[in-house]
Design an enzyme around this catalytic site. Sequence first.
Site, mmCIF file in Angstrom:
data_model
loop_
_atom_site.group_PDB
_atom_site.id
_atom_site.type_symbol
_atom_site.label_atom_id
_atom_site.label_comp_id
_atom_site.label_asym_id
_atom_site.label_seq_id
_atom_site.Cartn_x
_atom_site.Cartn_y
_atom_site.Cartn_z
ATOM 1 N N SER A 8 0.843 -1.195 0.000
ATOM 2 C CA SER A 8 0.000 0.000 0.000
ATOM 3 C C SER A 8 0.878 1.246 0.000
ATOM 4 O O SER A 8 1.643 1.486 0.941
ATOM 5 C CB SER A 8 -0.911 0.015 1.230
ATOM 6 O OG SER A 8 -1.574 1.256 1.329
ATOM 7 N N HIS A 33 -1.151 -1.022 -4.482
ATOM 8 C CA HIS A 33 -2.439 -0.600 -3.946
ATOM 9 C C HIS A 33 -2.406 0.904 -3.684
ATOM 10 O O HIS A 33 -1.583 1.389 -2.897
ATOM 11 C CB HIS A 33 -2.709 -1.353 -2.638
ATOM 12 C CG HIS A 33 -4.077 -1.151 -2.086
ATOM 13 N ND1 HIS A 33 -5.153 -1.926 -2.449
ATOM 14 C CD2 HIS A 33 -4.549 -0.255 -1.184
ATOM 15 C CE1 HIS A 33 -6.230 -1.527 -1.783
ATOM 16 N NE2 HIS A 33 -5.886 -0.507 -1.012
ATOM 17 N N ASP A 35 -4.485 4.045 -2.199
ATOM 18 C CA ASP A 35 -5.605 4.452 -1.350
ATOM 19 C C ASP A 35 -5.996 5.882 -1.699
ATOM 20 O O ASP A 35 -5.246 6.825 -1.443
ATOM 21 C CB ASP A 35 -5.209 4.371 0.123
ATOM 22 C CG ASP A 35 -5.106 2.936 0.596
ATOM 23 O OD1 ASP A 35 -6.116 2.217 0.517
ATOM 24 O OD2 ASP A 35 -4.021 2.526 1.048
ATOM 25 N N MET A 37 -8.478 8.855 -0.970
ATOM 26 C CA MET A 37 -9.377 9.324 0.088
ATOM 27 C C MET A 37 -9.780 10.771 -0.172
ATOM 28 O O MET A 37 -8.960 11.577 -0.624
ATOM 29 C CB MET A 37 -8.687 9.213 1.448
ATOM 30 C CG MET A 37 -8.147 7.830 1.756
ATOM 31 S SD MET A 37 -7.354 7.771 3.388
ATOM 32 C CE MET A 37 -6.576 6.155 3.336
ATOM 33 N N HIS A 66 -8.098 1.947 -4.898
ATOM 34 C CA HIS A 66 -9.126 1.767 -3.870
ATOM 35 C C HIS A 66 -9.774 3.114 -3.580
ATOM 36 O O HIS A 66 -9.171 3.976 -2.931
ATOM 37 C CB HIS A 66 -8.455 1.173 -2.628
ATOM 38 C CG HIS A 66 -9.385 0.928 -1.483
ATOM 39 N ND1 HIS A 66 -8.932 0.613 -0.216
ATOM 40 C CD2 HIS A 66 -10.744 0.942 -1.393
ATOM 41 C CE1 HIS A 66 -9.963 0.452 0.585
ATOM 42 N NE2 HIS A 66 -11.071 0.659 -0.099
ATOM 43 N N MET A 68 -11.890 5.334 -1.687
ATOM 44 C CA MET A 68 -12.586 5.615 -0.433
ATOM 45 C C MET A 68 -13.151 7.022 -0.528
ATOM 46 O O MET A 68 -12.727 7.950 0.168
ATOM 47 C CB MET A 68 -11.625 5.449 0.744
ATOM 48 C CG MET A 68 -11.263 4.011 1.009
ATOM 49 S SD MET A 68 -9.986 3.805 2.269
ATOM 50 C CE MET A 68 -8.527 3.878 1.239
ATOM 51 N N MET A 137 -12.306 -4.981 4.585
ATOM 52 C CA MET A 137 -11.484 -4.083 5.397
ATOM 53 C C MET A 137 -11.328 -4.671 6.796
ATOM 54 O O MET A 137 -12.304 -5.024 7.452
ATOM 55 C CB MET A 137 -12.116 -2.698 5.494
ATOM 56 C CG MET A 137 -12.156 -1.924 4.178
ATOM 57 S SD MET A 137 -10.506 -1.597 3.497
ATOM 58 C CE MET A 137 -9.756 -0.636 4.811
ATOM 59 N N ASP A 175 -7.338 -5.725 3.919
ATOM 60 C CA ASP A 175 -6.588 -4.469 3.973
ATOM 61 C C ASP A 175 -6.722 -3.891 5.376
ATOM 62 O O ASP A 175 -7.826 -3.588 5.826
ATOM 63 C CB ASP A 175 -7.165 -3.490 2.939
ATOM 64 C CG ASP A 175 -6.428 -2.161 2.905
ATOM 65 O OD1 ASP A 175 -5.443 -1.989 3.652
ATOM 66 O OD2 ASP A 175 -6.842 -1.279 2.129
#
Length: 221
Positions: A8, A33, A35, A37, A66, A68, A137, A175
């Site tokens: 990540s 990966h 993230d 956000m 991913h 979010m 998660m 994750d």
Amino acid sequence: MRIKIAPSLLSADFSRLEEEVKEVERGGADLLHWDVMDGHFVPNLTVGPSVIRCLRDRTDLPFNVHLMIEHPEKYLGRFVEAGGDIVTVHVETCRDLRRTLSSLRRMGAKAGVALNPETPLSSVEGVVEEVDLLLVMTVHPGFGSQRFLKSTLPKLRRAGRLVRERGLDLDLAVDGGISVETAPLAVRAGANLLVAGTAIYGQRDRALAIRRLREAACSTG
């Protein structure tokens, strides 16, 4: 079952992001990966499509993006165009999950869906045949370096049974809080894809960290 390791980049040093990517690629990572956000769905802000695009031609590793974020359907095209091979959305933010997954496939990306710790597996049981990656998660999303929530293991075991019983060809991912101590728990519960941040980027030797994590995950038999 082949174990896949996805470092990540949330835990990477962004001042030398290209080097951080290349280190884990040389070290045996299976995919990367990202993230993403938005400060609304989760209380943190991270990267957007422009950062992902800058790294796309610097590595051959697949990108799992991913999301979010709220209203992910508005941004799918941007993240696919930026280089997302897999785009994972949260069931909690999708008004029409099946339509969102179909949109991703039409754009040429693989479709992933993620569930927060409190979200029941039943929320995705009707669409799992249309999913390439199911992400459970194991922490509350938003920040790295959190402790693995063992309370998520029963849901992960149910997800593993669902995948086996329906003969699904998908990656069951976890994750959050993944380490050499918790990886075996996740794999025994059915996971085959481990997203790990601090366990890899918190170590000086990233190749050694990946190898140890894979060895721990494969020691469950």
